[in-house]
Design a protein around this motif. Structure first.
Motif, PDB file in Angstrom:
ATOM      1  N   MET A   1       0.838  -1.188   0.000  1.00  0.00           N
ATOM      2  CA  MET A   1       0.000   0.000   0.000  1.00  0.00           C
ATOM      3  C   MET A   1       0.875   1.241   0.000  1.00  0.00           C
ATOM      4  SD  MET A   1      -2.544   1.371   2.948  1.00  0.00           S
ATOM      5  CE  MET A   1      -3.614  -0.018   2.806  1.00  0.00           C
ATOM      6  N   SER A   2       0.470   2.240  -0.765  1.00  0.00           N
ATOM      7  CA  SER A   2       1.252   3.463  -0.871  1.00  0.00           C
ATOM      8  C   SER A   2       1.050   4.343   0.343  1.00  0.00           C
ATOM      9  CB  SER A   2       0.831   4.233  -2.127  1.00  0.00           C
ATOM     10  OG  SER A   2      -0.488   4.700  -1.980  1.00  0.00           O
ATOM     11  N   ALA A   3       2.004   5.262   0.564  1.00  0.00           N
ATOM     12  CA  ALA A   3       1.867   6.215   1.668  1.00  0.00           C
ATOM     13  C   ALA A   3       0.627   7.073   1.474  1.00  0.00           C
ATOM     14  CB  ALA A   3       3.113   7.099   1.737  1.00  0.00           C
ATOM     15  N   GLU A   4       0.317   7.411   0.210  1.00  0.00           N
ATOM     16  CA  GLU A   4      -0.867   8.246  -0.045  1.00  0.00           C
ATOM     17  C   GLU A   4      -2.143   7.530   0.390  1.00  0.00           C
ATOM     18  OE1 GLU A   4       2.473   9.600  -2.355  1.00  0.00           O
ATOM     19  OE2 GLU A   4       1.513   7.647  -2.197  1.00  0.00           O
ATOM     20  N   SER A   5      -2.233   6.224   0.147  1.00  0.00           N
ATOM     21  CA  SER A   5      -3.420   5.468   0.539  1.00  0.00           C
ATOM     22  C   SER A   5      -3.565   5.435   2.047  1.00  0.00           C
ATOM     23  CB  SER A   5      -3.333   4.037  -0.011  1.00  0.00           C
ATOM     24  OG  SER A   5      -3.350   4.036  -1.415  1.00  0.00           O
ATOM     25  N   LEU A   6      -2.426   5.233   2.744  1.00  0.00           N
ATOM     26  CA  LEU A   6      -2.482   5.209   4.197  1.00  0.00           C
ATOM     27  C   LEU A   6      -2.891   6.556   4.758  1.00  0.00           C
ATOM     28  CD1 LEU A   6       0.714   3.095   4.905  1.00  0.00           C
ATOM     29  CD2 LEU A   6      -1.643   2.428   5.343  1.00  0.00           C
TER      30      LEU A   6
ATOM     31  N   ALA B   1      -9.102  -7.356   7.475  1.00  0.00           N
ATOM     32  CA  ALA B   1     -10.294  -7.876   8.147  1.00  0.00           C
ATOM     33  C   ALA B   1     -10.558  -7.127   9.448  1.00  0.00           C
ATOM     34  CB  ALA B   1     -10.133  -9.372   8.408  1.00  0.00           C
ATOM     35  N   ALA B   2      -9.491  -6.865  10.220  1.00  0.00           N
ATOM     36  CA  ALA B   2      -9.667  -6.149  11.483  1.00  0.00           C
ATOM     37  C   ALA B   2     -10.138  -4.718  11.255  1.00  0.00           C
ATOM     38  CB  ALA B   2      -8.350  -6.152  12.265  1.00  0.00           C
ATOM     39  N   LEU B   3      -9.578  -4.065  10.241  1.00  0.00           N
ATOM     40  CA  LEU B   3      -9.931  -2.672   9.976  1.00  0.00           C
ATOM     41  C   LEU B   3     -11.363  -2.552   9.462  1.00  0.00           C
ATOM     42  CD1 LEU B   3      -8.554   0.074  10.164  1.00  0.00           C
ATOM     43  CD2 LEU B   3      -7.759  -0.213   7.811  1.00  0.00           C
ATOM     44  N   VAL B   4     -11.717  -3.382   8.506  1.00  0.00           N
ATOM     45  CA  VAL B   4     -13.060  -3.311   7.927  1.00  0.00           C
ATOM     46  C   VAL B   4     -14.115  -3.685   8.965  1.00  0.00           C
ATOM     47  CG1 VAL B   4     -14.603  -4.307   6.192  1.00  0.00           C
ATOM     48  CG2 VAL B   4     -12.247  -3.714   5.580  1.00  0.00           C
TER      49      VAL B   4
ATOM     50  N   VAL C   1      -8.326  -0.530  -0.513  1.00  0.00           N
ATOM     51  CA  VAL C   1      -6.915  -0.151  -0.597  1.00  0.00           C
ATOM     52  C   VAL C   1      -5.982  -0.971   0.283  1.00  0.00           C
ATOM     53  CG1 VAL C   1      -7.561   2.209  -1.178  1.00  0.00           C
ATOM     54  CG2 VAL C   1      -7.018   1.646   1.185  1.00  0.00           C
ATOM     55  N   VAL C   2      -6.503  -1.659   1.304  1.00  0.00           N
ATOM     56  CA  VAL C   2      -5.631  -2.461   2.162  1.00  0.00           C
ATOM     57  C   VAL C   2      -5.355  -3.802   1.483  1.00  0.00           C
ATOM     58  CG1 VAL C   2      -5.398  -3.600   4.405  1.00  0.00           C
ATOM     59  CG2 VAL C   2      -6.466  -1.350   4.251  1.00  0.00           C
ATOM     60  N   PRO C   3      -4.102  -4.250   1.453  1.00  0.00           N
ATOM     61  CA  PRO C   3      -3.776  -5.522   0.800  1.00  0.00           C
ATOM     62  C   PRO C   3      -4.562  -6.683   1.396  1.00  0.00           C
ATOM     63  CG  PRO C   3      -1.779  -4.307   1.342  1.00  0.00           C
ATOM     64  CD  PRO C   3      -2.909  -3.595   2.007  1.00  0.00           C
ATOM     65  N   PRO C   4      -5.025  -7.615   0.571  1.00  0.00           N
ATOM     66  CA  PRO C   4      -5.759  -8.777   1.083  1.00  0.00           C
ATOM     67  C   PRO C   4      -4.851  -9.720   1.858  1.00  0.00           C
ATOM     68  CG  PRO C   4      -5.355  -9.001  -1.263  1.00  0.00           C
ATOM     69  CD  PRO C   4      -4.922  -7.608  -0.891  1.00  0.00           C
ATOM     70  N   PRO C   5      -5.429 -10.632   2.640  1.00  0.00           N
ATOM     71  CA  PRO C   5      -4.613 -11.517   3.491  1.00  0.00           C
ATOM     72  C   PRO C   5      -3.625 -12.381   2.735  1.00  0.00           C
ATOM     73  CG  PRO C   5      -6.917 -11.572   4.147  1.00  0.00           C
ATOM     74  CD  PRO C   5      -6.859 -10.789   2.870  1.00  0.00           C
ATOM     75  N   ASN C   6      -3.927 -12.722   1.498  1.00  0.00           N
ATOM     76  CA  ASN C   6      -3.020 -13.607   0.765  1.00  0.00           C
ATOM     77  C   ASN C   6      -1.979 -12.853  -0.046  1.00  0.00           C
ATOM     78  OD1 ASN C   6      -4.696 -12.514  -1.127  1.00  0.00           O
ATOM     79  ND2 ASN C   6      -5.186 -14.443  -2.180  1.00  0.00           N
ATOM     80  N   SER C   7      -1.850 -11.521   0.208  1.00  0.00           N
ATOM     81  CA  SER C   7      -0.867 -10.733  -0.536  1.00  0.00           C
ATOM     82  C   SER C   7       0.514 -10.916   0.057  1.00  0.00           C
ATOM     83  CB  SER C   7      -1.246  -9.246  -0.514  1.00  0.00           C
ATOM     84  OG  SER C   7      -1.067  -8.720   0.786  1.00  0.00           O
ATOM     85  N   GLU C   8       1.460 -10.289  -0.590  1.00  0.00           N
ATOM     86  CA  GLU C   8       2.860 -10.418  -0.168  1.00  0.00           C
ATOM     87  C   GLU C   8       3.087  -9.901   1.236  1.00  0.00           C
ATOM     88  OE1 GLU C   8       7.234  -8.638  -1.500  1.00  0.00           O
ATOM     89  OE2 GLU C   8       5.438  -8.273  -2.717  1.00  0.00           O
TER      90      GLU C   8
END
Length: 389
Positions: free
Chosen positions: A1-6, A67-70, A176-183
């Motif tokens: 995730m990019s700094a802008e997204s965060l 998952a926790a954030l959503v 915008v948050v990476p899914p659980p199976n991402s890197e």
């Protein structure tokens, strides 16, 4: 995730959180409840805030950041309408606990997410500094908007507005948050390591003492101004001065803090320095008697506030194992809630016992004690260095 997204996530959080914290006492006042009920509901909300930091940090490690954030924002979107419509003490208490749990839920989750997705300390420090900037920008904006809307539309409507923003936040996080199976998905760790870590608890205690002067801006300062016979608008001006100083100084201090983060050693020395600045800055309010004097004290404390959040997060990132970043961030996140509880108690005691001068002394000593605790923290970190991942 990019700094802008965060940063976009944090801005949404800011607007939601600041409105909610201000509105609850006014909502309870509308219902004409007795003092005991109001105190109980506010205490339940505060207990939820502390517990929510720990719970959301644990969930971030256990089920993943997204998952926790959503889920926490979805709960918030449901809990605030309940708080807006509740009438009985039991319903208000339940709604207060639930809304308190998710009040600052994204703080530990986003902190862990930043540590996951940004590999270098300067990048993490940059995001932390601008997150703090966004919080204060949101506080100033929502304070103005909420204050303007409260009378014509009613306080309950503001809670519904919070619910809408929380729902929007959940949607943004989902996208915008990476899914659980991402890197960069987190791995499950254990909370036992965090609760048994002396470095974390030294950082926690030092941060608590350093943040008590920050919390005094919202609790002890208005008490002193009332004793000096100043109107509520005078306190509003001190808040505006503090927010303006944060907005003006952050673009100047953040690049310097980023350069400092390039060093291999944690920012323990800067954390200690922030305690001295905050203790002396807010402590000087005990020597003031006018709106200008209180405003100057609030502004003097601002550099310490900016440095404290960036430096403490830098230390936290360096000592947190990748598998337990959420839990570590959740434990540290309780320091702000604890400071908000301690500051009015300490300030009220000092005012009653020795007046403004004792407030000045206790505020200064609190900051100095927090700064002093950074010495053993630095020594322990030097003996057992941890590489951040």
């Amino acid at each position: 995730m990019s700094a802008e997204s965060l940063n976009r996530l944090r801005v949404v959080l800011t607007g939601r959180a600041k409105l909610r914290r201000v509105d609850l006492p006014y909502r309870l006042d509308e219902l004409h409840l007795d003092t005991a009920v109001v105190s109980t509901v506010l205490a339940l909300w505060g207990a939820g805030w502390v517990t929510g930091q720990l719970l959301c940090g644990w969930l971030a490690d256990r089920v993943g950041r997204r998952a926790a954030l959503v889920s926490s924002m979805a709960v918030a979107a449901v809990s605030f309408p309940l708080l807006a419509e509740a009438r009985t003490p039991l319903a208000l208490g339940v709604a207060a606990v639930i809304s308190g749990l998710v009040y600052d839920a994204p703080r530990p989750i986003v902190s862990a997410l930043v540590a996951d997705t940004v590999p270098d300390e300067p990048g993490r420090a940059r995001i932390t500094g601008w997150r703090h900037f966004a919080v204060n920008l949101g506080a100033a904006t929502t304070g103005l908007v909420g204050g303007a809307l409260a009378e014509p539309v009613g306080v309950s409507v503001l809670f519904w507005c919070n619910a809408v923003v929380c729902a929007a936040f959940a949607v943004v996080a989902l996208r915008v948050v990476p899914p659980p199976n991402s890197e960069h998905s987190p791995v499950n760790g254990t909370h036992r390591q965090a609760f048994a870590d002396p470095l974390l608890w030294l950082l926690w205690l030092a941060s608590l003492l350093i943040l008590i002067p920050v919390a005094a801006l919202f609790s002890t300062l208005p008490m002193m101004m009332v004793q000096d016979g100043l109107p509520p608008t005078a306190y509003g001006w001190t808040q505006a001065a503090s927010a303006a100083a944060v907005l003006g100084l952050s673009p100047l201090l953040n690049p310097w803090l980023v350069r400092r983060a390039r060093r291999t050693t944690p920012m323990v020395g800067l954390l200690s320095t922030s305690g001295i600045i905050l203790g002396a800055g807010m402590g000087s309010a005990g020597l003031a008697s006018s709106t200008v004097g209180y405003g100057i004290a609030a502004v003097l404390a601002v550099p310490g506030e900016i440095i404290a959040f960036v430096a403490a997060t830098d230390v936290l990132n360096r000592l947190s194992p990748p598998s337990s970043r959420g839990v570590y961030a959740g434990i540290w996140g309780t320091t702000l809630a604890a400071a908000v509880l301690c500051a009015p108690a300490l300030g009220g005691w000092a005012l009653a016992l020795g007046g403004h001068h004792l407030v000045a002394l206790t505020t200064l000593l609190t900051g100095l004690l927090g700064a002093a605790l950074c010495l053993p923290l630095a020594a322990l970190l030097h003996r057992a260095p941890r590489a951040s991942a």
